[in-house]
Design an enzyme around this catalytic site. Structure first.
Site, PDB file in Angstrom:
ATOM      1  N   LEU A   1      -5.179  38.862  47.603  1.00 45.47           N
ATOM      2  CA  LEU A   1      -6.973  39.124  47.861  1.00 45.47           C
ATOM      3  C   LEU A   1      -6.784  37.389  48.171  1.00 45.47           C
ATOM      4  CD1 LEU A   1      -8.059  41.492  45.789  1.00 45.47           C
ATOM      5  CD2 LEU A   1      -7.942  41.767  48.177  1.00 45.47           C
TER       6      LEU A   1
ATOM      7  N   GLY B   1      -5.565  33.017  44.437  1.00 36.23           N
ATOM      8  CA  GLY B   1      -4.876  31.622  44.170  1.00 36.23           C
ATOM      9  C   GLY B   1      -4.138  31.402  45.128  1.00 36.23           C
TER      10      GLY B   1
ATOM     11  N   SER C   1      -2.255  38.315  53.911  1.00 33.78           N
ATOM     12  CA  SER C   1      -1.504  39.257  55.070  1.00 33.78           C
ATOM     13  C   SER C   1      -1.194  40.843  54.090  1.00 33.78           C
ATOM     14  CB  SER C   1       0.306  39.227  54.894  1.00 33.78           C
ATOM     15  OG  SER C   1       0.543  38.209  53.327  1.00 33.78           O
TER      16      SER C   1
END
Length: 199
Positions: free
Chosen positions: A32, A36, A105
């Site tokens: 998401l 990070g 992705s």
């Protein structure tokens, strides 16, 4: 396409890798927004560079300034975005580089499509498994706030799905681990598989 033929290079992929004294691979950071991906990929890039490795990092935002500037965020455009990026990653790996890509992705089929471009063991899926609440609390670009307010449509994790990897090579949770701990885990993985040398 019938008039287009593939031209083999005189310098092979193996020769390019040997010249750099390293093995090519792709670390595909997925997760998401705010999980990070870019932070850890950048830190790994620095760590590998400091060890003398030839690397390149492709970041989702940066790629959309050039290569994919004509694409939006519809499902079809997201698929094409990842297809292009996957092909570029393959070219960098063919040049003998250790490649890192940081892209949300969200679709399993897209990540599988990129995996198929690489020999076995060279595609390393790194799932940034930070909880949505953590990602939303970080919200470095203010995107979650805009998505919650309805100002951004098709935002992954809010009104567009993220398909969690079922068997990623590496799973990292930046809500539980520091940047250095994540990088250490990635370095250890690469060393264990002899993609880089042990110190």
């Amino acid at each position: 396409m019938s008039n287009i033929v593939w031209h083999d290079h005189k310098v092979t992929r193996a020769e390019r890798s040997a010249n750099k004294n390293q093995k090519p691979c792709l670390l595909w950071f997925t997760g998401l927004s705010g999980s990070g991906k870019s932070t850890i990929a950048n830190a790994l890039d620095v760590a590998l560079h400091e060890r003398g490795y030839h690397t390149f990092l492709l970041d989702g935002d940066n790629v959309r300034h050039g290569l994919c500037s004509d694409l939006g965020f519809s499902d079809d455009d997201r698929v094409e975005n990842i297809r292009r990026v996957g092909e570029v990653c393959k070219l960098f790996a063919d040049a003998g580089l250790i490649v890192m890509s940081a892209f949300i992705s969200p679709f399993t089929s897209d990540r599988r499509m990129v995996r198929k471009l690489f020999p076995a063991g060279e595609f390393i899926e790194v799932f940034m498994d930070a909880p949505l609440e953590t990602c939303e609390s970080r919200d470095p670009k203010g995107l979650y706030k805009k998505a919650r307010a309805g100002e951004i449509k098709h935002f992954t994790g809010i009104d567009s799905p993220y398909e969690v990897p079922s068997h990623p090579e590496i799973r990292l949770d930046t809500s539980q681990s520091t940047v250095d701990e994540c990088v250490d885990s990635l370095i250890a993985y690469l060393q264990e598989r002899e993609l880089i040398k042990s110190n």
